[in-house]
Each structure stands twice: as structure tokens, then as C-alpha cells.
Design an enzyme around this catalytic site. Structure first.
Site, mmCIF file in Angstrom:
data_model
loop_
_atom_site.group_PDB
_atom_site.id
_atom_site.type_symbol
_atom_site.label_atom_id
_atom_site.label_comp_id
_atom_site.label_asym_id
_atom_site.label_seq_id
_atom_site.Cartn_x
_atom_site.Cartn_y
_atom_site.Cartn_z
ATOM 1 N N LYS A 296 0.788 -1.234 0.000
ATOM 2 C CA LYS A 296 0.000 0.000 0.000
ATOM 3 C C LYS A 296 0.819 1.282 0.000
ATOM 4 O O LYS A 296 0.270 2.359 -0.219
ATOM 5 C CB LYS A 296 -0.943 0.008 1.217
ATOM 6 N N TYR A 383 -7.025 -5.350 -1.459
ATOM 7 C CA TYR A 383 -5.742 -5.514 -2.150
ATOM 8 C C TYR A 383 -5.715 -4.735 -3.474
ATOM 9 O O TYR A 383 -4.745 -4.058 -3.784
ATOM 10 C CB TYR A 383 -5.441 -6.993 -2.407
HETATM 11 C C1 PHB Z 1 7.611 -5.987 -4.137
HETATM 12 O O1 PHB Z 1 8.675 -5.484 -3.752
HETATM 13 O O2 PHB Z 1 7.449 -6.369 -5.317
HETATM 14 C C2 PHB Z 1 6.469 -6.143 -3.190
HETATM 15 C C3 PHB Z 1 6.618 -5.773 -1.882
HETATM 16 C C4 PHB Z 1 5.547 -5.930 -1.007
HETATM 17 C C5 PHB Z 1 4.355 -6.455 -1.455
HETATM 18 C C6 PHB Z 1 4.218 -6.810 -2.789
HETATM 19 C C7 PHB Z 1 5.282 -6.643 -3.667
HETATM 20 O O3 PHB Z 1 3.317 -6.622 -0.625
#
Ligand code: PHB
Ligand code: APR
Length: 388
Positions: A296, A383
Site C-alpha cells: 500500500k 488488495y
Molecule cells: C515488491 O517489492 O514487489 C512487493 C513488496 C511488497 C508487497 C508486494 C510486492 O506486498
């Protein structure tokens, strides 16, 4: 110097706000402490809510995102090496875009160059003057000279460690914080992602996340102790531990390789209220921090920019109502994302001293997500991003 909006901070919040104001003929100057390469060298997350994708498109900086980013319609969750998929596109009609924050910042700088919006890099000693008056100003040193910008509004886009939030008097500012008793060890590797969608894994050995940047650049995270040291984590140890925590099928097909970036980040939830004081408005990390579990961080910053851009364009059109409601409007959405990120972190991580009972509760929560469309829909709705 004089401008309409003085923006402190040349990260994604400051640049996007400058771009959107420029598109509506509102002048802005961006002050950034570091040089551009330093800002662009920061490795940050890479999942964009669709409302962020649409905002970047409206700002005219979405071309490369659509060319090189990857839309995802779902994600995997797992507990004790057994995974299942949450099809948030089927549940909400929405997808997310996997496109690195570094790339978004790159695209914004390219747009700044093309349109000529001044971004002053290497500024020091920024101070905010008279924010509670109709004639605020900002002073700073740049290229060895003391400078001053008179303006109508100041946007504090200077992150958690900036000067803006501290300008709000202590008897006005309220802060809310939760520090989590663990960190995330992140690795970037030039290997094909283990899965075409992200995997969020709960395991009694700790959380793990399999993410990606493109077909040959993967990003993986492991929950580690806060006092853990990078030196203690060889690439081999990292890959072995990752295999232990993710679904068996993924563990069997995991392609490993040398890490090209490795770092440990602490996890915290933080909110500052109010997000406006006089002519100073806080945006993004200057006002709130989320643990990365809900992806987020950047999306909340884009939400704030959406609200502040709308409020400032209305204020310049003679309607101050929106700017008067900026703080409360932004905070309503901020607290929902803070809650979601706290919930994802609470369900998916192993807490020190966690009892077997608590582990079972987490597993029951994840099993409910597996079998209940209602539970899945709630996760999916948050999400993919709650509407502005
Ligand atoms: C990411 O670094 O790609 C990443 C980090 C945290 C998340 C999702 C993706 O919740
Ligand atoms: N003077 C000038 N610039 C400053 C100052 C200062 N006193 N203090 C900080 N800055 C600059 C920082 O160098 C940084 O480039 O402000 C910028 C703030 O950028 P970010 O920390 O990236 O914050 P923001 O633009 O709100 O982006 C939020 O970043 O951390 C991620 O997860 C977070 O994705 C979210 C996004």
C-alpha cells in the site's frame, strides 16, 4: 523566487503532484535533498492498484508502465507450504499492475524534463516559514547560496524523515505508531520469477513473499529478526530458507542465482494527524507509513496526491471547500489501508513468543480465505485498492 505550490521532496509523491498541477496550469517548484541518481537508486515495492494506474495515465506518465508492466488478476496465499489462489479480478473486476516504484519515479522525472518543471536537487537546510498565514515561504541552501521561495501552498512530500511533519506544532500534531518485532530481508535477483503471480506465505519458520519486476528480474522477501545482520545471510542460506517456507510446487521450480541487491527493512505502521496545517499539506510517507505486506505504500501516496491535486485546483478556481476537507478525506482512506496492512502482517507473520494456539488461529484465518468467497472478496477488495 515565487511560485504557487512549493513541493518539498522529489520522491514519487512530490513528482506526481508537480506533474498533475502542471497539467492544470498550476505552477510548482520541487525541492529535493539528494541528487537524482540517489533518488532513483532506492529499491522499493512494485504493485500498483488500478486507481494508481489510472491516476498515472491521467497524469500522462503511463506509457512505459503499460508497455513494460504486468497486470495481475490474482495472487497466491499459502500456509505450511500449501497454497491457493485468490482471483481478485473475478471477485472485484479489478487487477493490479506489477511495475516497480523506481520505474514510476523514472517516468515522472522524464516527464518533468520534458515539460521543464524545476526540480532543484541537492537542496539543504529546508525550513518552512509562516505556514499558518496567507503568505507562506520556504528557505533553503542550493548550490552554496541561500534561497527563498514565496508561495501560496506548501506540499510536504518529504517522506518519514522530512522537515514538513515536524513543522506542525506539537499541540496540534497527533501520531499513531505500531512497530513490528521483525524485519524483511529482501533480495533482487536476475532470475525468472518462481510464479506468474505473487505468493504470500505464512509458515511456522516465518513469512515469505515471492514477487517480481519482469520476466528476468525477481524480488523475494523473508521475515527475519530485527537484529539480524545481512552478513549472516549468504545467498545459499537465503534460497534454502525461502524453499522451506513457500508452497512445495514453487520450491521445486525455484530458479536461484546471485543476489544483485540484498537489504533488511524494519516494519512499522505510522499515521500523523492532521495532514494539513494552514498552508502546509502532508502527502505520502510524510504522513503515514505502512508495513509492505499489503503493498500500500506507493498507492496511499498516489491517493493523497489525487485528493490534494483536486483540492488545490478547486481552491485556485475559488472553491476552498475541498482543501478544507483534504486532511479528513485523505485520512479516511489512509486508515483503511493501515488496517489492511496491519491485518495482512498479523495473519502472515510469525510473532516472537507466538504460541501454537496463535499459529493455529493464523492457519484457520488462512484456511477461511481458502474456502470462503466472502473472506476472499474482503481481501481482494482491499488488495486491488479501495476507491478514492
Ligand atoms: C515488491 O517489492 O514487489 C512487493 C513488496 C511488497 C508487497 C508486494 C510486492 O506486498
Ligand atoms: N529537503 C528536501 N528533500 C527532502 C527532505 C528535505 N528536508 N527530506 C526528505 N526529502 C526527500 C527525500 O530525499 C525523498 O527523495 O523527500 C523525498 C521523499 O520521498 P519518499 O520517501 O519516497 O516518500 P514519498 O514520495 O511520499 O513516496 C512514498 O515511497 O517509501 C515509499 O513505501 C513508500 O511507496 C511509498 C513511497
Amino acid at each position: 523566487m515565487r511560485t504557487q505550490v512549493c513541493i518539498i521532496g522529489g520522491g514519487p509523491s512530490g513528482l506526481l503532484l508537480a506533474r498533475m498541477l502542471h497539467n492544470d496550469g498550476i505552477e510548482a517548484i520541487v525541492l529535493e535533498r539528494h541528487d537524482r541518481d540517489h533518488v532513483l537508486a532506492r529499491i522499493r515495492a512494485g504493485v500498483l492498484e488500478w486507481s494508481s494506474v489510472e491516476t498515472l495515465d491521467r497524469a500522462g506518465v503511463g506509457r512505459r508502465m503499460h508497455a513494460e508492466g504486468t497486470p495481475h488478476g490474482g495472487t497466491y496465499l499459502s500456509a505450511q507450504n500449501r497454497g491457493f489462489r485468490v482471483d481478485y479480478e473475478a471477485l472485484t473486476g479489478k487487477r493490479v499492475m506489477v511495475y516497480g516504484q523506481t520505474e514510476v519515479t523514472h517516468d515522472l522525472y522524464d516527464a518533468m524534463d520534458a515539460e521543464g518543471t524545476p526540480v532543484l536537487h541537492g537542496v539543504a537546510g529546508v525550513t518552512i516559514g509562516n505556514p499558518d498565514s496567507d503568505a507562506p515561504f520556504v528557505t533553503f541552501r542550493h548550490q552554496g547560496a541561500d534561497r527563498r521561495i514565496d508561495c501560496d501552498w506548501i506540499a510536504g512530500c518529504d517522506g518519514y524523515h522530512g522537515v514538513s511533519r515536524d513543522t506542525i506544532p506539537a499541540n496540534v500534531l497527533k501520531t499513531f505508531e505500531k512497530i513490528y518485532p521483525f524485519g524483511w530481508l529482501g533480495v533482487l535477483s536476475e532470475t525468472p520469477p518462481v510464479s506468474h503471480e505473487l505468493i504470500y506465505a505464512n509458515h511456522e519458520r516465518g513469512f515469505a513473499l515471492c514477487s517480481q519486476r519482469n520476466a528476468m528480474l525477481s524480488r523475494y522477501y523473508l521475515q527475519v529478526a530485527l537484529d539480524d545482520q545481512i552478513e549472516a545471510w549468504s545467498d545459499t542460506r537465503f534460497w534454502d530458507e525461502l524453499r522451506r517456507r513457500i508452497p512445495e510446487q514453487a520450491a521445486d521450480s525455484l530458479v536461484t542465482g546471485p543476489s544483485i541487491e540484498k537489504s533488511i527493512a524494519p516494519l512499522r505502521s505510522f499515521v500523523a494527524e492532521p495532514m494539513r496545517w494552514g498552508r502546509l499539506c502532508l502527502v505520502g510517507d510524510a504522513a503515514h507509513i505502512v508495513p509492505p505486506t499489503g503493498a500500500k505504500g506507493l498507492n496511499l501516496a498516489v491517493g493523497d496526491v489525487h485528493y490534494l491535486h483536486d483540492a488545490l485546483t478547486r481552491a485556485y478556481a475559488g472553491d476552498p471547500a475541498a482543501i478544507d476537507r483534504y486532511s479528513e478525506t485523505a485520512l479516511v482512506r489512509v486508515w483503511k489501508a493501515i488496517r489492511f496492512s496491519w491485518w495482512m502482517t498479523s495473519v502472515l507473520h510469525k510473532f516472537p513468543g507466538q504460541t501454537p494456539f496463535e499459529q493455529r488461529i493464523q492457519e484457520a484465518e488462512i484456511n477461511l480465505l481458502e474456502v470462503s468467497d466472502t473472506a476472499k472478496a474482503n481481501l481482494a477488495e482491499n488488495y486491488v485498492g479501495l476507491p478514492f
